[in-house]
Design a protein around this motif. Structure first.
Motif, PDB file in Angstrom:
ATOM      1  N   SER A   1       7.883  11.916   1.232  1.00 33.75           N
ATOM      2  CA  SER A   1       7.284  11.582  -0.067  1.00 33.75           C
ATOM      3  C   SER A   1       7.406  10.091  -0.368  1.00 33.75           C
ATOM      4  O   SER A   1       7.044   9.657  -1.456  1.00 33.75           O
ATOM      5  N   TRP A   2       7.891   9.332   0.581  1.00 34.20           N
ATOM      6  CA  TRP A   2       8.073   7.892   0.367  1.00 34.20           C
ATOM      7  C   TRP A   2       6.796   7.137   0.716  1.00 34.20           C
ATOM      8  O   TRP A   2       6.296   7.245   1.842  1.00 34.20           O
ATOM      9  N   PRO A   3       6.271   6.319  -0.192  1.00 27.05           N
ATOM     10  CA  PRO A   3       5.117   5.489   0.147  1.00 27.05           C
ATOM     11  C   PRO A   3       5.512   4.405   1.159  1.00 27.05           C
ATOM     12  O   PRO A   3       6.679   4.055   1.308  1.00 27.05           O
ATOM     13  N   PHE A   4       4.518   3.883   1.842  1.00 29.14           N
ATOM     14  CA  PHE A   4       4.737   2.877   2.869  1.00 29.14           C
ATOM     15  C   PHE A   4       5.542   1.693   2.342  1.00 29.14           C
ATOM     16  O   PHE A   4       6.397   1.155   3.044  1.00 29.14           O
ATOM     17  N   PHE A   5       5.245   1.281   1.110  1.00 30.92           N
ATOM     18  CA  PHE A   5       5.942   0.138   0.507  1.00 30.92           C
ATOM     19  C   PHE A   5       7.453   0.286   0.593  1.00 30.92           C
ATOM     20  O   PHE A   5       8.155  -0.657   0.941  1.00 30.92           O
TER      21      PHE A   5
ATOM     22  N   ARG B   1       0.845  -1.196   0.000  1.00 28.62           N
ATOM     23  CA  ARG B   1       0.000   0.000   0.000  1.00 28.62           C
ATOM     24  C   ARG B   1       0.882   1.248   0.000  1.00 28.62           C
ATOM     25  O   ARG B   1       2.083   1.158   0.249  1.00 28.62           O
ATOM     26  N   GLU B   2       0.258   2.376  -0.276  1.00 26.78           N
ATOM     27  CA  GLU B   2       1.015   3.629  -0.328  1.00 26.78           C
ATOM     28  C   GLU B   2       0.923   4.431   0.959  1.00 26.78           C
ATOM     29  O   GLU B   2       1.831   5.194   1.276  1.00 26.78           O
ATOM     30  N   GLU B   3      -0.161   4.312   1.678  1.00 28.69           N
ATOM     31  CA  GLU B   3      -0.353   5.091   2.909  1.00 28.69           C
ATOM     32  C   GLU B   3       0.025   4.241   4.103  1.00 28.69           C
ATOM     33  O   GLU B   3      -0.222   3.037   4.099  1.00 28.69           O
ATOM     34  N   PRO B   4       0.596   4.776   5.123  1.00 31.62           N
ATOM     35  CA  PRO B   4       1.010   6.143   5.371  1.00 31.62           C
ATOM     36  C   PRO B   4       2.345   6.430   4.700  1.00 31.62           C
ATOM     37  O   PRO B   4       3.212   5.564   4.613  1.00 31.62           O
ATOM     38  N   THR B   5       2.498   7.633   4.248  1.00 36.71           N
ATOM     39  CA  THR B   5       3.751   8.026   3.616  1.00 36.71           C
ATOM     40  C   THR B   5       4.688   8.606   4.669  1.00 36.71           C
ATOM     41  O   THR B   5       4.259   9.107   5.700  1.00 36.71           O
TER      42      THR B   5
END
Length: 107
Positions: free
Chosen positions: A48-52, A41-45
């Motif tokens: 500017s870095w996505p969670f992944f 997933r992308e959230e939480p960042t």
């Protein structure tokens, strides 16, 4: 009478009791990266870095710490086992391999 040297009696297996702990310490470094749905997933960042991305970077740091701890425990367990069996705490250095570098091994 036997000609065998006197060896200390084995104790309760204190060194063996460390191995399950070592396996538990190493498990997250193997299981968490394989559990893709945990971090897909992308959230939480983080900035500017996505969670992944930041989760995997954090996982590297955690895995290094856990692996280092497991390595130290394994060294201590090995040392205790050697002493229990009447050996020196540290294995002797392997100087025999130094003279095999020229390809003359076994001659």
């Amino acid at each position: 009478m036997s000609d065998l040297p006197d060896r200390p009696e084995p104790t309760s297996g204190h060194g063996r009791s460390r191995w399950p702990l070592i396996l538990v310490l190493l498990a997250p470094a193997v299981i968490l990266p394989l559990w893709v749905s945990l971090y897909d997933r992308e959230e939480p960042t983080l900035g500017s870095w996505p969670f992944f991305f930041w989760f995997q970077m954090a996982l590297i740091v955690v895995a290094v710490g856990l692996t280092l701890t497991a390595y130290r425990l394994a060294q201590a367990a090995d040392r205790d086992s050697r002493v229990r069996h009447g050996l020196t705490p540290d294995p002797p250095p392997d100087d025999a391999g130094a003279d095999r570098l020229d390809g003359e091994a076994g001659r």
